[in-house]
Design an enzyme around this catalytic site. Sequence first.
Site, PDB file in Angstrom:
ATOM      1  N   SER A  80       0.808  -1.222   0.000  1.00 61.30           N
ATOM      2  CA  SER A  80       0.000   0.000   0.000  1.00 61.30           C
ATOM      3  C   SER A  80       0.838   1.268   0.000  1.00 61.30           C
ATOM      4  O   SER A  80       0.308   2.363   0.173  1.00 61.30           O
ATOM      5  CB  SER A  80      -0.910  -0.004   1.227  1.00 61.30           C
ATOM      6  OG  SER A  80      -0.129  -0.250   2.368  1.00 61.30           O
ATOM      7  N   THR A 182      -1.532   3.273   4.312  1.00 60.96           N
ATOM      8  CA  THR A 182      -0.580   4.377   4.334  1.00 60.96           C
ATOM      9  C   THR A 182       0.352   4.332   5.531  1.00 60.96           C
ATOM     10  O   THR A 182      -0.091   3.999   6.627  1.00 60.96           O
ATOM     11  CB  THR A 182      -1.414   5.671   4.448  1.00 60.96           C
ATOM     12  OG1 THR A 182      -2.306   5.705   3.358  1.00 60.96           O
ATOM     13  CG2 THR A 182      -0.570   6.911   4.503  1.00 60.96           C
ATOM     14  N   THR A 200       1.853   6.978   0.472  1.00 58.15           N
ATOM     15  CA  THR A 200       0.920   5.892   0.166  1.00 58.15           C
ATOM     16  C   THR A 200       0.804   5.655  -1.339  1.00 58.15           C
ATOM     17  O   THR A 200       1.096   6.557  -2.138  1.00 58.15           O
ATOM     18  CB  THR A 200      -0.490   6.253   0.707  1.00 58.15           C
ATOM     19  OG1 THR A 200      -1.338   5.120   0.620  1.00 58.15           O
ATOM     20  CG2 THR A 200      -1.124   7.391  -0.064  1.00 58.15           C
ATOM     21  N   ARG A 210      -7.319   9.428  -9.252  1.00 52.84           N
ATOM     22  CA  ARG A 210      -7.833   9.684  -7.895  1.00 52.84           C
ATOM     23  C   ARG A 210      -6.682  10.046  -6.935  1.00 52.84           C
ATOM     24  O   ARG A 210      -5.634   9.433  -6.932  1.00 52.84           O
ATOM     25  CB  ARG A 210      -8.556   8.443  -7.384  1.00 52.84           C
ATOM     26  CG  ARG A 210      -9.140   8.572  -5.964  1.00 52.84           C
ATOM     27  CD  ARG A 210      -8.204   8.032  -4.907  1.00 52.84           C
ATOM     28  NE  ARG A 210      -8.844   7.913  -3.592  1.00 52.84           N
ATOM     29  CZ  ARG A 210      -8.186   7.594  -2.480  1.00 52.84           C
ATOM     30  NH1 ARG A 210      -6.895   7.364  -2.514  1.00 52.84           N
ATOM     31  NH2 ARG A 210      -8.819   7.489  -1.335  1.00 52.84           N
ATOM     32  N   VAL A 211      -6.920  11.070  -6.151  1.00 57.82           N
ATOM     33  CA  VAL A 211      -5.964  11.458  -5.116  1.00 57.82           C
ATOM     34  C   VAL A 211      -6.686  11.365  -3.781  1.00 57.82           C
ATOM     35  O   VAL A 211      -7.817  11.829  -3.643  1.00 57.82           O
ATOM     36  CB  VAL A 211      -5.449  12.900  -5.368  1.00 57.82           C
ATOM     37  CG1 VAL A 211      -4.646  13.403  -4.184  1.00 57.82           C
ATOM     38  CG2 VAL A 211      -4.593  12.940  -6.643  1.00 57.82           C
ATOM     39  N   GLY A 212      -6.029  10.758  -2.809  1.00 55.58           N
ATOM     40  CA  GLY A 212      -6.652  10.597  -1.489  1.00 55.58           C
ATOM     41  C   GLY A 212      -6.266  11.710  -0.541  1.00 55.58           C
ATOM     42  O   GLY A 212      -5.843  12.801  -0.952  1.00 55.58           O
ATOM     43  N   ASP A 213      -6.398  11.431   0.727  1.00 54.53           N
ATOM     44  CA  ASP A 213      -6.093  12.428   1.757  1.00 54.53           C
ATOM     45  C   ASP A 213      -4.589  12.593   2.015  1.00 54.53           C
ATOM     46  O   ASP A 213      -4.137  13.645   2.474  1.00 54.53           O
ATOM     47  CB  ASP A 213      -6.748  12.010   3.083  1.00 54.53           C
ATOM     48  CG  ASP A 213      -6.242  10.637   3.551  1.00 54.53           C
ATOM     49  OD1 ASP A 213      -6.134   9.722   2.701  1.00 54.53           O
ATOM     50  OD2 ASP A 213      -5.950  10.477   4.748  1.00 54.53           O
ATOM     51  N   THR A 233      -5.007   7.569   8.354  1.00 54.56           N
ATOM     52  CA  THR A 233      -4.987   6.441   7.441  1.00 54.56           C
ATOM     53  C   THR A 233      -6.437   5.978   7.273  1.00 54.56           C
ATOM     54  O   THR A 233      -7.292   6.324   8.072  1.00 54.56           O
ATOM     55  CB  THR A 233      -4.092   5.305   7.979  1.00 54.56           C
ATOM     56  OG1 THR A 233      -4.100   4.227   7.038  1.00 54.56           O
ATOM     57  CG2 THR A 233      -4.582   4.788   9.311  1.00 54.56           C
ATOM     58  N   GLY A 234      -6.673   5.232   6.214  1.00 48.98           N
ATOM     59  CA  GLY A 234      -8.041   4.777   5.979  1.00 48.98           C
ATOM     60  C   GLY A 234      -8.641   5.439   4.761  1.00 48.98           C
ATOM     61  O   GLY A 234      -7.905   5.972   3.913  1.00 48.98           O
ATOM     62  N   GLY A 236      -9.548   7.783   2.338  1.00 47.37           N
ATOM     63  CA  GLY A 236      -9.130   9.168   2.181  1.00 47.37           C
ATOM     64  C   GLY A 236     -10.277  10.142   1.974  1.00 47.37           C
ATOM     65  O   GLY A 236     -10.234  11.270   2.475  1.00 47.37           O
TER      66      GLY A 236
HETATM   67  N1  ASP Z   1      -5.644   7.145   3.146  1.00 44.83           N
HETATM   68  C1  ASP Z   1      -5.189   6.468   1.972  1.00 44.83           C
HETATM   69  C2  ASP Z   1      -6.004   6.915   0.798  1.00 44.83           C
HETATM   70  O1  ASP Z   1      -7.203   7.052   0.914  1.00 44.83           O
HETATM   71  C3  ASP Z   1      -5.209   5.003   2.028  1.00 44.83           C
HETATM   72  C4  ASP Z   1      -5.065   4.335   3.351  1.00 44.83           C
HETATM   73  O2  ASP Z   1      -4.525   4.870   4.301  1.00 44.83           O
HETATM   74  O3  ASP Z   1      -5.537   3.199   3.414  1.00 44.83           O
HETATM   75  O4  ASP Z   1      -5.446   7.069  -0.260  1.00 44.83           O
END
Ligand code: ASP
Length: 324
Positions: A80, A182, A200, A210-213, A233-234, A236
Site C-alpha cells: 500500500s 498508508t 501511500t 484519484r488522489v486521497g487524503d 490512514t483509511g 481518504g
Molecule cells: N488514506 C489512503 C487513501 O485514501 C489510504 C489508506 O490509508 O488506506 O489514499
Amino acid sequence: MSRRKFIKNTVLGSIATSGFGITVKNPKNKELAVPRIISTWKHGVEANKISWQKLKNGEGGLTAVEYGVRDSENNPDERSVGYGGLPDREGKVTLDACIMNSNNDCGSVSFLENIKNPISVARLVMEKTPHVMISGKGAYDFAIKNGFKRENLLTEQSKKDWEDWLKKSEHKPVINIENHDTISMLLIDSDRNLFGACTTSGAAWKMHGRVGDSPIIGAGLFLDNDVGAAAATGLGEAVIRTAGSAMVVECMRNGMSPLDACKEVVHRISKLHRNRPEWEYLQVGFIALSKSGDYAGYSLKKGFNFALTDDQNDSILIDAKYRI
Ligand code: ASP
C-alpha cells in the site's frame, strides 16, 4: 496568559535528562519522554527504528521522518506504499506523499508515477520550489530533473493481484488487512519540535487520477508546532471531507488530549458517513502527538495499530482503541 504561552510554559516547566532523550512532566505529572516517534500500522515498527537511528546520529527530525517512511516505500512487500503498492483500476501505481516541518513548511506530491520515493520528492517541493503541492506529470518531470530515476513500480505480485481483481472489477476496499495502508509518521525531537510525513499508493483499484487524503496538508497530515501533530490512514475521501488531521490538531489546541482529539474527529466522520454507501467498508484511523509528548491512536473500527518508539520503547506495536 495566552493559551499558547501556557502550553509552552507548562511543557517546558520541568525537564530532566534521561538517556538519549529528555523527559518532561506534564501538568498531570505524567512523565512524557521526548524524542518520540509514532507511525501508522505494522510497517511503522521498522520505519520508526530507522528514524530513531537517524536522530541518534544527529540528523534532524525532517530527515528522520523522510528516511523512516522511505523504508516502507522501498519494500515491495508493503502493498500500500511505494514500490509494490497495489495499482489503480488501470494497473498503474500512482503515489501520494507529503512532509511537514515545525515551521509549517510543507511539500507534497500527488498522482506521481514511476518514482519510488515520493516522500523525497515532496521534501524537494518544500525546499526548492515556491509551491506546496505538485501533481502528476509535473511532479514526475520535477523528480527526473532533480536526479530521481524512472522505475517500474508494478511488481509481478501486484500485477497478478490486479489481473485477479479485473475478473470481478469490484471496487470495495478491504480494511485492516496486514500489509495494508498508508504510513504516516509523527516525530517530536528533543527540542520539542514536531515533524511529520505521510506516503501511500492510495486505495487499491481507485479510479485513475484519484488522489486521497495522504498528500493533502490538513487532511492526511497536519501539525502546529505550538500544539501538536496528527496524521490519518483509511478511506481518504472521509478524511478529506472532514479536514481530519487539521481538526485533530485543532481539538488539541482547544485543550483535548491526543486521544480525545482523535475520538472527536472519528466521531464526526462516523456521524457524517453512517448513511452513506461506503459505511459498510469505512475505516479511518488517526495518530496524534502533542507538544507535551503525549500520544494516541484511535480508529473507527477495530484493527488499527500503530508503532511507538521512544527512550523506553524500542519500537513497539500498539493496538489502537476504536469506536465500534
Ligand atoms: N488514506 C489512503 C487513501 O485514501 C489510504 C489508506 O490509508 O488506506 O489514499
